[in-house]
Design a protein around this motif. Structure first.
Motif: not given
Length: 346
Positions: A239, A242, A248-249, A251, A253
């Motif tokens: 977190n 990100k 990558n935001e 990745c 998720e």
């Protein structure tokens, strides 16, 4: 990202917000050859395997604790191994290139290889894993607690397995055969030979070679709560990464601690350096097993009672220790783990 002091890795809300607002620090963290190691309400920036500095807030001001070896003599305090600087003072040193040059004088080939493969892996969107930490040290609840959780690299699989879990790999990196047999002096003095079924006979580190690291992995896994804490730390680190634009935001998720594998993979990744792969593998076997040609008296099987060619039962869980070998020094490595790595047992 709680404000409460935690006995685990993670940055409190105030510190993280101030970090996001500081363009100079963000630029420093994002330098191509740097890696951010998130700690307990502070962070390190690594270069070629060594820390450029420990960054933290004191009285709402950024400060940096840096090894005095990297500073000029006028800034050295003979009573301490480190020097605490205001961020502005630190940046003056940083911009001269002096800190990088000094680290290049002190670092070792294995450390350079370690960070090189981490940075290359994380920069490649096609890699199967993301490295969330290096030089991990388990946060202890008190100074009397033995610290068996020390890992060179922690990597998390980007895609879930057939169980819907993301594998977590605890990786010990070796470069050549020189570091395989390191045994602590204290253990050499205490050990009288024979088989010991309980590692508790020796609560201290058994050394920096295969024996010491295997012993620490086993003792770490004997307390499941240690890995449970690590799962939470991994989510906090992801977190943070990100939020700082370090990954990558999309990745990972929706990833939560419950979606991480219930138990970690234990991996020893050895680069052969300038040695032949076959010879490196044979040397590794001598430090791992008894009854092989020219086996070491301090081999893992004799000391711990565990034959790592078989599945181990630790704290009611099944584990398979994996030993992978690659040629070279990691110069062209793009992925932390691949299907092309030579598995000792295959």
């Amino acid at each position: 990202m709680s404000n409460n002091k935690k006995l685990q890795r993670g940055l409190n809300t105030d510190l993280f917000k101030k970090l996001q607002e500081n363009d100079e620090l963000i630029k420093l963290i994002k330098e191509k050859d740097h890696f951010m190691g998130i700690r307990n309400d502070y962070f390190n920036i690594y270069y070629k395997g060594l820390s450029l500095g420990k960054f933290y807030l004191a009285n709402k001001q950024w400060k940096v604790e840096v090894s005095k070896k990297y500073l000029d003599k006028s800034n050295q305090d003979t009573n301490n191994s480190t020097r605490k600087l205001m961020l502005s003072e630190y940046l003056k040193y940083y911009k001269t290139g002096q800190l990088h040059k000094k680290i290049e004088e002190y670092t070792k080939s294995e450390r350079v290889c370690q960070q090189r493969i981490i940075n290359n892996n994380n920069a490649d969107s096609k890699s199967n894993y993301f490295c969330v930490d290096m030089e991990y040290v388990m946060q202890r609840e008190n100074s009397q607690e033995n610290n068996y959780g020390r890992f060179d690299i922690i990597a998390v699989a980007k895609k879930p397995n057939e169980k819907g879990e993301h594998e977590v790999s605890l990786i010990e990196l070796k470069l050549g055969t020189g570091a395989m047999g390191g045994v602590s002096k204290k253990f050499r003095e205490d050990y009288t030979g024979g088989h010991w079924s309980r590692l508790e006979e020796y609560e201290y580190s058994l050394g920096s070679g295969f024996l010491g690291h295997v012993a620490n992995y086993i003792r770490y896994l004997q307390e499941p709560k240690r890995y449970n804490k690590l799962q939470t730390e991994i989510i906090d680190i992801i977190n943070h990464f990100k939020g700082l634009g370090l990954m990558n935001e999309h990745c990972f998720e929706g990833l939560t601690a419950k979606k991480l594998a219930m138990q970690p993979e234990i991996i020893f990744l050895t680069y052969t350096g300038n040695e032949k792969k076959e010879e490196v593998i044979e040397t590794a076997k001598r430090y791992l097993f008894k009854n092989v040609k020219d086996y070491s008296i301090y081999n893992v099987e004799t000391i711990t009672g565990y034959d790592l060619r078989r599945e181990l039962s630790i704290a009611g869980q099944k584990y398979k220790f994996r030993f992978y070998f690659r040629e070279g020094n990691g110069e062209v490595t793009q992925h932390i783990l691949t299907e092309n790595d030579q598995d000792m047992f295959k």
